[in-house]
Design a protein around this motif. Structure first.
Motif, PDB file in Angstrom:
ATOM      1  N   ILE A  19       0.842  -1.206   0.000  1.00  0.00           N
ATOM      2  CA  ILE A  19       0.000   0.000   0.000  1.00  0.00           C
ATOM      3  C   ILE A  19       0.870   1.246   0.000  1.00  0.00           C
ATOM      4  O   ILE A  19       0.658   2.182  -0.782  1.00  0.00           O
ATOM      5  CB  ILE A  19      -0.950  -0.003   1.213  1.00  0.00           C
ATOM      6  N   ALA A  20       1.869   1.267   0.875  1.00  0.00           N
ATOM      7  CA  ALA A  20       2.736   2.440   0.996  1.00  0.00           C
ATOM      8  C   ALA A  20       3.507   2.694  -0.288  1.00  0.00           C
ATOM      9  O   ALA A  20       3.580   3.831  -0.782  1.00  0.00           O
ATOM     10  CB  ALA A  20       3.691   2.260   2.174  1.00  0.00           C
ATOM     11  N   VAL A  21       4.087   1.637  -0.851  1.00  0.00           N
ATOM     12  CA  VAL A  21       4.886   1.803  -2.066  1.00  0.00           C
ATOM     13  C   VAL A  21       4.000   2.203  -3.239  1.00  0.00           C
ATOM     14  O   VAL A  21       4.441   2.927  -4.142  1.00  0.00           O
ATOM     15  CB  VAL A  21       5.673   0.513  -2.373  1.00  0.00           C
ATOM     16  N   ARG A  22       2.759   1.793  -3.220  1.00  0.00           N
ATOM     17  CA  ARG A  22       1.833   2.216  -4.269  1.00  0.00           C
ATOM     18  C   ARG A  22       1.672   3.736  -4.245  1.00  0.00           C
ATOM     19  O   ARG A  22       1.620   4.384  -5.292  1.00  0.00           O
ATOM     20  CB  ARG A  22       0.478   1.533  -4.077  1.00  0.00           C
ATOM     21  N   GLY A  23       1.605   4.314  -3.049  1.00  0.00           N
ATOM     22  CA  GLY A  23       1.521   5.765  -2.938  1.00  0.00           C
ATOM     23  C   GLY A  23       2.792   6.443  -3.411  1.00  0.00           C
ATOM     24  O   GLY A  23       2.746   7.454  -4.127  1.00  0.00           O
ATOM     25  N   ILE A  24       3.943   5.899  -3.014  1.00  0.00           N
ATOM     26  CA  ILE A  24       5.225   6.459  -3.448  1.00  0.00           C
ATOM     27  C   ILE A  24       5.333   6.389  -4.969  1.00  0.00           C
ATOM     28  O   ILE A  24       5.785   7.337  -5.622  1.00  0.00           O
ATOM     29  CB  ILE A  24       6.387   5.700  -2.779  1.00  0.00           C
ATOM     30  N   ALA A  25       4.907   5.259  -5.545  1.00  0.00           N
ATOM     31  CA  ALA A  25       4.978   5.083  -6.991  1.00  0.00           C
ATOM     32  C   ALA A  25       4.069   6.072  -7.709  1.00  0.00           C
ATOM     33  O   ALA A  25       4.430   6.607  -8.767  1.00  0.00           O
ATOM     34  CB  ALA A  25       4.606   3.650  -7.356  1.00  0.00           C
ATOM     35  N   PHE A  60       0.424  -3.206 -12.159  1.00  0.00           N
ATOM     36  CA  PHE A  60      -0.283  -4.365 -12.704  1.00  0.00           C
ATOM     37  C   PHE A  60       0.121  -5.646 -11.973  1.00  0.00           C
ATOM     38  O   PHE A  60      -0.724  -6.507 -11.690  1.00  0.00           O
ATOM     39  CB  PHE A  60       0.025  -4.506 -14.201  1.00  0.00           C
ATOM     40  N   ILE A  61       1.412  -5.779 -11.682  1.00  0.00           N
ATOM     41  CA  ILE A  61       1.885  -6.959 -10.945  1.00  0.00           C
ATOM     42  C   ILE A  61       1.264  -6.978  -9.554  1.00  0.00           C
ATOM     43  O   ILE A  61       0.770  -8.016  -9.088  1.00  0.00           O
ATOM     44  CB  ILE A  61       3.421  -6.957 -10.848  1.00  0.00           C
ATOM     45  N   GLN A  62       1.272  -5.828  -8.906  1.00  0.00           N
ATOM     46  CA  GLN A  62       0.655  -5.725  -7.589  1.00  0.00           C
ATOM     47  C   GLN A  62      -0.819  -6.082  -7.634  1.00  0.00           C
ATOM     48  O   GLN A  62      -1.343  -6.753  -6.743  1.00  0.00           O
ATOM     49  CB  GLN A  62       0.812  -4.302  -7.045  1.00  0.00           C
ATOM     50  N   SER A  63      -1.496  -5.610  -8.662  1.00  0.00           N
ATOM     51  CA  SER A  63      -2.923  -5.869  -8.781  1.00  0.00           C
ATOM     52  C   SER A  63      -3.210  -7.360  -8.860  1.00  0.00           C
ATOM     53  O   SER A  63      -4.099  -7.880  -8.165  1.00  0.00           O
ATOM     54  CB  SER A  63      -3.476  -5.157 -10.027  1.00  0.00           C
ATOM     55  N   GLU A 155      -6.887  -2.502 -16.353  1.00  0.00           N
ATOM     56  CA  GLU A 155      -7.249  -3.231 -15.135  1.00  0.00           C
ATOM     57  C   GLU A 155      -8.645  -3.835 -15.271  1.00  0.00           C
ATOM     58  O   GLU A 155      -8.875  -4.994 -14.921  1.00  0.00           O
ATOM     59  CB  GLU A 155      -7.200  -2.285 -13.929  1.00  0.00           C
ATOM     60  N   TRP A 156      -9.582  -3.043 -15.772  1.00  0.00           N
ATOM     61  CA  TRP A 156     -10.954  -3.516 -15.908  1.00  0.00           C
ATOM     62  C   TRP A 156     -11.028  -4.702 -16.865  1.00  0.00           C
ATOM     63  O   TRP A 156     -11.754  -5.677 -16.607  1.00  0.00           O
ATOM     64  CB  TRP A 156     -11.850  -2.378 -16.374  1.00  0.00           C
ATOM     65  N   CYS A 157     -10.280  -4.638 -17.948  1.00  0.00           N
ATOM     66  CA  CYS A 157     -10.246  -5.761 -18.893  1.00  0.00           C
ATOM     67  C   CYS A 157      -9.690  -7.013 -18.220  1.00  0.00           C
ATOM     68  O   CYS A 157     -10.173  -8.132 -18.475  1.00  0.00           O
ATOM     69  CB  CYS A 157      -9.407  -5.391 -20.118  1.00  0.00           C
ATOM     70  N   ALA A 158      -8.686  -6.849 -17.370  1.00  0.00           N
ATOM     71  CA  ALA A 158      -8.147  -7.998 -16.630  1.00  0.00           C
ATOM     72  C   ALA A 158      -9.192  -8.553 -15.669  1.00  0.00           C
ATOM     73  O   ALA A 158      -9.310  -9.775 -15.506  1.00  0.00           O
ATOM     74  CB  ALA A 158      -6.886  -7.591 -15.873  1.00  0.00           C
ATOM     75  N   ILE A 213      -1.214  -5.611 -19.931  1.00  0.00           N
ATOM     76  CA  ILE A 213      -1.389  -6.009 -18.536  1.00  0.00           C
ATOM     77  C   ILE A 213      -1.310  -7.521 -18.344  1.00  0.00           C
ATOM     78  O   ILE A 213      -1.016  -7.995 -17.246  1.00  0.00           O
ATOM     79  CB  ILE A 213      -2.739  -5.481 -17.979  1.00  0.00           C
ATOM     80  N   ILE A 214      -1.539  -8.289 -19.388  1.00  0.00           N
ATOM     81  CA  ILE A 214      -1.680  -9.750 -19.240  1.00  0.00           C
ATOM     82  C   ILE A 214      -0.498 -10.406 -18.523  1.00  0.00           C
ATOM     83  O   ILE A 214      -0.692 -11.085 -17.499  1.00  0.00           O
ATOM     84  CB  ILE A 214      -1.930 -10.407 -20.613  1.00  0.00           C
ATOM     85  N   PRO A 215       0.746 -10.256 -19.004  1.00  0.00           N
ATOM     86  CA  PRO A 215       1.840 -10.963 -18.326  1.00  0.00           C
ATOM     87  C   PRO A 215       2.110 -10.456 -16.914  1.00  0.00           C
ATOM     88  O   PRO A 215       2.458 -11.248 -16.029  1.00  0.00           O
ATOM     89  CB  PRO A 215       3.044 -10.730 -19.246  1.00  0.00           C
ATOM     90  N   SER A 216       1.943  -9.160 -16.689  1.00  0.00           N
ATOM     91  CA  SER A 216       2.206  -8.604 -15.358  1.00  0.00           C
ATOM     92  C   SER A 216       1.148  -9.061 -14.357  1.00  0.00           C
ATOM     93  O   SER A 216       1.470  -9.493 -13.240  1.00  0.00           O
ATOM     94  CB  SER A 216       2.239  -7.077 -15.430  1.00  0.00           C
ATOM     95  N   PHE A 217      -0.108  -8.990 -14.741  1.00  0.00           N
ATOM     96  CA  PHE A 217      -1.203  -9.408 -13.868  1.00  0.00           C
ATOM     97  C   PHE A 217      -1.074 -10.891 -13.530  1.00  0.00           C
ATOM     98  O   PHE A 217      -1.220 -11.295 -12.367  1.00  0.00           O
ATOM     99  CB  PHE A 217      -2.529  -9.128 -14.576  1.00  0.00           C
ATOM    100  N   PHE A 218      -0.775 -11.705 -14.533  1.00  0.00           N
ATOM    101  CA  PHE A 218      -0.646 -13.146 -14.316  1.00  0.00           C
ATOM    102  C   PHE A 218       0.573 -13.466 -13.460  1.00  0.00           C
ATOM    103  O   PHE A 218       0.517 -14.352 -12.598  1.00  0.00           O
ATOM    104  CB  PHE A 218      -0.544 -13.862 -15.660  1.00  0.00           C
ATOM    105  N   ALA A 219       1.658 -12.719 -13.658  1.00  0.00           N
ATOM    106  CA  ALA A 219       2.851 -12.925 -12.835  1.00  0.00           C
ATOM    107  C   ALA A 219       2.551 -12.639 -11.370  1.00  0.00           C
ATOM    108  O   ALA A 219       3.025 -13.358 -10.473  1.00  0.00           O
ATOM    109  CB  ALA A 219       3.995 -12.041 -13.321  1.00  0.00           C
TER     110      ALA A 219
END
Length: 384
Positions: A19-25, A60-63, A155-158, A213-219
């Motif tokens: 959560i914190a790193v998401r804000g920093i990012a 995307f990976i985080q998601s 994200e919505w498509c994923a 998003i496909i490879p990142s979300f799946f990873a």
């Protein structure tokens, strides 16, 4: 006291470091875009800043990781409800997305009335596609309206395809296989993007963000399953955690200095996610668990969705006022926009995102008329 051997990443538990790193990012993205606007006409953006685009893939990976963290158990137990899942994700994304879209539409119309025309093609078609969060699917000819929202569409498509992701993850077992498949899928998608689409995969937005998003979300999903099978991931020592995070940052800096391809940094985003998630299994206080960073993480979506509007208004207003011609002036405008984004994001979170999420959740959880009638009939019959 919890020992290293006894640690586990409980399904659905809070992940404060992520959560914190998401804000920093999110702030890093604002800074990169502010610098891009500040340097326009004054030498252009330094090449190193362009690597900030990898932050979206990190999101995307985080998601994928977080959604597997929350829903994987219900999926495996056969309790996953697809429409309920979509309703919750829609309530999370759509209210702020629609409001920022309408704000941009109002600004575009006001600009046209004043004789100002934007560079991007703001058409009724692109508005409709963006409204439906499908503007990362090759359905528009350029970034339009609130342009950062292309990633929300991805994200919505994923989310729409989440059963396919779960089914695919079910077929990959064992940590070695998950690493190989995760990396192999990214390489395959990157090659397809280069050879067929003619672009680096991490540069796709309106022109294939839903593919990007496909490879990142799946990873991310595969990584979360590895945490259930590999005790060593959650038994990482504080030194190991610090060394991993530091090593990732150092490796990123080295690759950027060598002008490496964007793709070369992608595996490091997966490793960074793993390290942050590992730290989440530890109960001890940490550097990323302060209130300020927790607040920033909570505000990350609002920061991301409002920052382009703030930047555009700031620099356009300066142009109309005849200021911002020199680089120092434009740098000052960029800094002012950064501060303004924090203020606007807080207002958007308080007035739109949070109440909008609650309202949509209530509306989507309402029973259908037939079910409501049946429930009323049951209650009436029970009282006889």
């Amino acid at each position: 006291m919890t020992t290293a051997a006894g640690r586990t990443l409980h399904a659905g538990a809070l992940l404060p470091e992520l959560i914190a790193v998401r804000g920093i990012a999110a702030v890093a993205i604002v800074c990169a875009h502010a610098l891009s606007m500040a340097t326009r006409g004054h030498g252009g953006v330094p090449p190193s800043v362009e690597y900030a685009r990898l932050i979206v893939d990190f999101f995307f990976i985080q998601s994928g990781f977080v959604l597997a963290h929350v829903y994987d158990r219900t999926w495996r137990e056969g309790r996953f409800h697809y429409l309920t899942f979509l309703g919750k994700r829609l309530a999370r994304l759509w209210p702020l997305h629609v409001v920022t879209l309408l704000v941009v539409a109002a600004l575009v119309l006001a600009g046209r009335a004043a004789g100002l025309e934007t560079e991007n093609p703001h058409t009724l078609w692109s508005f409709a596609v963006t409204f439906l969060m499908l503007h990362s699917t090759w359905a528009t000819s350029d970034l339009a309206w609130n342009w950062p929202s292309w990633s929300v569409s991805a994200e919505w498509c994923a989310y729409l395809a989440i059963p396919l992701f779960f089914l695919a993850a079910d077929r990959v077992r064992g940590s070695a296989a998950r690493i190989a498949v995760g990396l192999g899928l990214f390489v395959a998608c990157a090659a397809f993007s280069e050879l067929v689409l003619g672009a680096d995969i991490v540069t796709l937005t309106y022109d294939g963000g839903a593919f990007r998003i496909i490879p990142s979300f799946f990873a991310g999903m595969l990584l979360r399953r590895m945490f259930d099978d590999e005790p060593a991931l959650v038994a990482m020592s504080p030194r190991g955690y610090a060394a991993t995070v530091g090593g990732v940052l150092a490796a990123c800096a080295a690759l950027i200095a060598m002008n490496a391809t964007y793709d070369a940094l992608w595996p490091l985003m997966v490793v960074l996610t793993a390290a942050l998630a590992s730290r989440a299994a530890q109960p001890k206080p940490g550097l990323l668990r302060g209130r300020a960073l927790a607040w920033l993480g909570e505000l990350s979506y609002a920061i991301y969705m409002t920052h382009a509007i703030v930047l555009q208004v700031t620099f356009t207003s300066a142009k109309l006022l005849g200021i911002g011609h020199t680089f120092p002036q434009r740098a000052a405008l960029g800094f002012a926009a950064l501060i303004a984004t924090a203020v606007v994001a807080q207002a958007a979170y308080t007035l739109v995102e949070k109440p909008g999420r609650s309202l949509m959740a209530r509306l989507l959880s309402q029973p259908r008329p037939a079910r409501a009638f049946a429930a009323a009939a049951d209650r009436t019959g029970a009282g006889r």
